[in-house]
Design a protein around this motif. Structure first.
Motif, PDB file in Angstrom:
ATOM      1  N   ASP A 152      50.199  -7.837  50.991  1.00  0.00           N
ATOM      2  CA  ASP A 152      48.682  -8.052  51.112  1.00  0.00           C
ATOM      3  C   ASP A 152      48.175  -9.202  50.800  1.00  0.00           C
ATOM      4  OD1 ASP A 152      48.048  -5.579  52.328  1.00  0.00           O
ATOM      5  OD2 ASP A 152      47.235  -4.588  50.620  1.00  0.00           O
ATOM      6  N   LYS A 153      48.909  -9.919  49.711  1.00  0.00           N
ATOM      7  CA  LYS A 153      48.494 -11.101  49.346  1.00  0.00           C
ATOM      8  C   LYS A 153      48.431 -12.379  50.342  1.00  0.00           C
ATOM      9  CE  LYS A 153      50.348 -10.217  44.822  1.00  0.00           C
ATOM     10  NZ  LYS A 153      49.217  -9.694  44.230  1.00  0.00           N
ATOM     11  N   PHE A 154      49.510 -12.369  51.107  1.00  0.00           N
ATOM     12  CA  PHE A 154      49.786 -13.610  51.943  1.00  0.00           C
ATOM     13  C   PHE A 154      48.684 -13.727  53.059  1.00  0.00           C
ATOM     14  CE2 PHE A 154      53.859 -12.433  50.105  1.00  0.00           C
ATOM     15  CZ  PHE A 154      54.370 -13.634  49.452  1.00  0.00           C
ATOM     16  N   ALA A 155      48.550 -12.819  53.948  1.00  0.00           N
ATOM     17  CA  ALA A 155      47.920 -13.170  54.970  1.00  0.00           C
ATOM     18  C   ALA A 155      46.333 -13.749  54.857  1.00  0.00           C
ATOM     19  CB  ALA A 155      47.745 -11.784  55.927  1.00  0.00           C
ATOM     20  N   PRO A 156      45.552 -13.192  53.730  1.00  0.00           N
ATOM     21  CA  PRO A 156      44.238 -13.589  53.360  1.00  0.00           C
ATOM     22  C   PRO A 156      44.094 -15.203  52.915  1.00  0.00           C
ATOM     23  CG  PRO A 156      44.538 -11.428  52.405  1.00  0.00           C
ATOM     24  CD  PRO A 156      45.677 -11.932  52.783  1.00  0.00           C
ATOM     25  N   ALA A 157      45.095 -15.491  52.232  1.00  0.00           N
ATOM     26  CA  ALA A 157      45.478 -16.624  51.717  1.00  0.00           C
ATOM     27  C   ALA A 157      45.756 -17.648  53.070  1.00  0.00           C
ATOM     28  CB  ALA A 157      46.496 -17.046  50.546  1.00  0.00           C
ATOM     29  N   TYR A 158      46.784 -17.259  53.951  1.00  0.00           N
ATOM     30  CA  TYR A 158      47.320 -17.930  54.789  1.00  0.00           C
ATOM     31  C   TYR A 158      46.252 -18.313  55.803  1.00  0.00           C
ATOM     32  CZ  TYR A 158      50.466 -19.590  58.627  1.00  0.00           C
ATOM     33  OH  TYR A 158      51.285 -20.288  59.436  1.00  0.00           O
ATOM     34  N   ILE A 215      52.831 -21.634  51.337  1.00  0.00           N
ATOM     35  CA  ILE A 215      52.622 -20.165  51.408  1.00  0.00           C
ATOM     36  C   ILE A 215      53.858 -19.474  51.956  1.00  0.00           C
ATOM     37  CG2 ILE A 215      51.485 -18.031  52.507  1.00  0.00           C
ATOM     38  CD1 ILE A 215      48.678 -19.955  51.803  1.00  0.00           C
ATOM     39  N   LYS A 216      54.344 -20.116  53.206  1.00  0.00           N
ATOM     40  CA  LYS A 216      55.601 -19.684  53.719  1.00  0.00           C
ATOM     41  C   LYS A 216      56.756 -19.856  52.962  1.00  0.00           C
ATOM     42  CE  LYS A 216      54.556 -22.041  57.925  1.00  0.00           C
ATOM     43  NZ  LYS A 216      55.004 -22.537  59.333  1.00  0.00           N
ATOM     44  N   ARG A 217      56.857 -20.751  52.373  1.00  0.00           N
ATOM     45  CA  ARG A 217      58.023 -20.975  51.244  1.00  0.00           C
ATOM     46  C   ARG A 217      57.769 -19.981  50.040  1.00  0.00           C
ATOM     47  NH1 ARG A 217      57.004 -24.940  53.146  1.00  0.00           N
ATOM     48  NH2 ARG A 217      57.386 -27.286  53.184  1.00  0.00           N
ATOM     49  N   LEU A 218      56.882 -19.680  49.520  1.00  0.00           N
ATOM     50  CA  LEU A 218      56.229 -18.566  48.564  1.00  0.00           C
ATOM     51  C   LEU A 218      56.935 -17.082  49.010  1.00  0.00           C
ATOM     52  CD1 LEU A 218      53.190 -19.742  47.114  1.00  0.00           C
ATOM     53  CD2 LEU A 218      55.404 -19.909  46.052  1.00  0.00           C
ATOM     54  N   ALA A 219      56.465 -16.697  50.405  1.00  0.00           N
ATOM     55  CA  ALA A 219      56.728 -15.753  51.105  1.00  0.00           C
ATOM     56  C   ALA A 219      58.389 -15.670  51.122  1.00  0.00           C
ATOM     57  CB  ALA A 219      56.378 -15.339  52.338  1.00  0.00           C
ATOM     58  N   TRP A 220      59.126 -16.778  51.461  1.00  0.00           N
ATOM     59  CA  TRP A 220      60.429 -16.790  51.739  1.00  0.00           C
ATOM     60  C   TRP A 220      61.387 -16.443  50.421  1.00  0.00           C
ATOM     61  CZ3 TRP A 220      63.333 -17.395  56.062  1.00  0.00           C
ATOM     62  CH2 TRP A 220      64.631 -17.730  55.899  1.00  0.00           C
ATOM     63  N   TYR A 221      60.781 -17.154  49.430  1.00  0.00           N
ATOM     64  CA  TYR A 221      61.858 -17.262  48.237  1.00  0.00           C
ATOM     65  C   TYR A 221      61.173 -15.817  47.216  1.00  0.00           C
ATOM     66  CZ  TYR A 221      63.610 -21.548  49.148  1.00  0.00           C
ATOM     67  OH  TYR A 221      64.580 -22.437  49.832  1.00  0.00           O
ATOM     68  N   PHE A 234      61.372 -18.459  38.986  1.00  0.00           N
ATOM     69  CA  PHE A 234      60.349 -18.634  40.136  1.00  0.00           C
ATOM     70  C   PHE A 234      59.225 -19.663  39.728  1.00  0.00           C
ATOM     71  CE2 PHE A 234      56.990 -17.486  43.251  1.00  0.00           C
ATOM     72  CZ  PHE A 234      57.580 -17.102  44.531  1.00  0.00           C
ATOM     73  N   ASP A 235      59.421 -20.897  40.216  1.00  0.00           N
ATOM     74  CA  ASP A 235      58.693 -22.037  39.576  1.00  0.00           C
ATOM     75  C   ASP A 235      57.885 -22.429  40.835  1.00  0.00           C
ATOM     76  OD1 ASP A 235      58.002 -24.100  37.886  1.00  0.00           O
ATOM     77  OD2 ASP A 235      58.831 -25.355  38.999  1.00  0.00           O
ATOM     78  N   ILE A 236      56.607 -22.300  41.022  1.00  0.00           N
ATOM     79  CA  ILE A 236      55.782 -22.542  42.213  1.00  0.00           C
ATOM     80  C   ILE A 236      56.110 -24.365  42.503  1.00  0.00           C
ATOM     81  CG2 ILE A 236      53.692 -22.825  43.334  1.00  0.00           C
ATOM     82  CD1 ILE A 236      53.252 -20.045  42.192  1.00  0.00           C
ATOM     83  N   GLU A 237      55.990 -25.052  41.528  1.00  0.00           N
ATOM     84  CA  GLU A 237      56.048 -26.431  41.678  1.00  0.00           C
ATOM     85  C   GLU A 237      57.282 -26.904  42.406  1.00  0.00           C
ATOM     86  OE1 GLU A 237      56.585 -28.874  38.042  1.00  0.00           O
ATOM     87  OE2 GLU A 237      57.041 -30.644  39.382  1.00  0.00           O
ATOM     88  N   THR A 238      58.433 -26.356  41.963  1.00  0.00           N
ATOM     89  CA  THR A 238      59.850 -26.569  42.635  1.00  0.00           C
ATOM     90  C   THR A 238      59.848 -25.955  43.891  1.00  0.00           C
ATOM     91  OG1 THR A 238      60.934 -26.333  40.178  1.00  0.00           O
ATOM     92  CG2 THR A 238      62.218 -26.197  42.336  1.00  0.00           C
TER      93      THR A 238
END
Ligand SMILES: [Fe+2]
Length: 337
Positions: free
Chosen positions: A157-163, A174-180, A294-298
């Motif tokens: 549910d989190k991804f679409a509203p942000a995307y 966002i695509k990478r966060l979903a991927w990883y 899971f490091d968002i910066e990386t």
């Protein structure tokens, strides 16, 4: 339920397929009559992964969901079967589509309506170990057990509203966060690394490689499994962050030169990168995949051309931590006016 059934129109040849939106499945026309060969491909893929020595490395929620989904090991399920077991539990709906993954915007529009699309494409027998794009086995076996689980529906549910609210650059992150996370994420449960991502779960080769790395980390005394593992991984990561970022940049450079053509060769590419960059092949760099917290910066640093290839996998300490980390990036974007 009676539906107009379609005969399989898809040959497995992605390059040759013309994606015609007029061919899209309608609400009343979701089912496909699969051939005996397609059911037998499904059965072999299912049996290849549904083995105790592999399943023990999958996270608890996946296994609970797989039970609830009641998949037939020998037959591809109907969309009706899937919705009967998913919708009452989490409110999500499954829809069949001709849309391909490359069209992320279409995917996210459906996500926003709590509709999870499954493709009408099933890999062919010569693609059992590697499919050039996610197919319905990946969608159904990899993702859908999770969609019976409230926490996963919450994460999706989190991804679409942000995307939908994001800038083009943020959309790439966002695509990478979903991927990883949902595709290639790992988590810690019972003080062991467990596989969470559907992309690993639905690919026997990815799955066995990942599990081998769990064992390798113990064997090479990188991780002592008799002590809490996440702090150890974090300490290794902090000490190696600069090299990790050099590897990410190096993979991207090779990719742009066209020297990486398939996931299979990708692992070898990383090994040769260690040599070229003078990175010692030990510690967290001693295997064929790098496992890091899971490091968002990386993750945000991983270039667009590379994220679909997996030289590294990222671990959350728990599903709650994944929840928090994703929120930290996605919520402010979703809340933006
Ligand atoms: Fe997926």
């Amino acid at each position: 339920m009676t539906t107009n059934q379609k005969t399989p129109g898809y040959t497995g040849d992605i390059a040759a397929q013309h994606n015609d939106p007029l061919q899209e499945y309608s609400a009343e026309n979701q089912e496909i009559i699969f051939s005996a060969e397609q059911h037998s491909i499904w059965a072999d893929l299912f049996a290849g992964i549904h083995q105790p020595y592999l399943m023990e490395h999958l996270c608890r929620e996946y296994k609970d969901g797989l039970g609830l989904l009641e998949l037939d090991p020998h037959h591809i399920p109907t969309v009706a079967h899937l919705n009967d077991r998913i919708t009452p539990r989490t409110g999500w709906h499954i829809e069949r589509t001709v849309v391909r993954y490359t069209l992320a915007d279409d995917w996210y529009k459906k996500f926003a309506q709590r509709i999870f699309l499954i493709t009408d494409y099933l890999r062919t027998r010569d693609q059992m170990e590697f499919t050039p794009e996610p197919d319905m086995f990946h969608d159904i076996f990899g993702h859908l057990p999770f969609l019976t689980q409230a926490f996963y529906a919450r994460i999706e549910d989190k991804f679409a509203p942000a995307y939908m609210n994001a800038t083009q650059d943020e959309r790439e992150v966002i695509k990478r966060l979903a991927w990883y996370s949902t595709e290639f994420g790992l988590i810690v449960q019972d003080n062991r690394f467990k596989v969470f991502g559907a992309g690993i779960i639905s690919g026997r080769k990815e799955l066995t490689r990942t599990i081998m790395e769990f064992y390798r980390l113990g064997r090479d005394n990188v991780i002592d499994y008799s002590r809490p593992i996440f702090p150890q991984l974090t300490a290794h990561f902090q000490a190696s962050k600069t090299n990790l970022h050099r590897i990410i940049d190096g993979v991207n450079a090779l990719h742009q030169k066209g020297q990486m053509s398939s996931a299979d060769e990708g692992w070898n590419v990383v090994l040769s990168l260690y040599k070229n960059l003078g990175i010692k092949q030990d510690g967290m760099f001693g295997g064929e995949v790098i496992i890091a917290p899971f490091d968002i910066e990386t993750i945000a640093r991983i270039p667009k051309t590379v994220y679909a290839f997996n030289p590294m996998l990222f671990v959350c300490e728990s599903l709650d931590q994944m929840d928090e980390l994703l929120d930290s990036y996605l919520k402010p974007i979703a809340a933006r006016e």
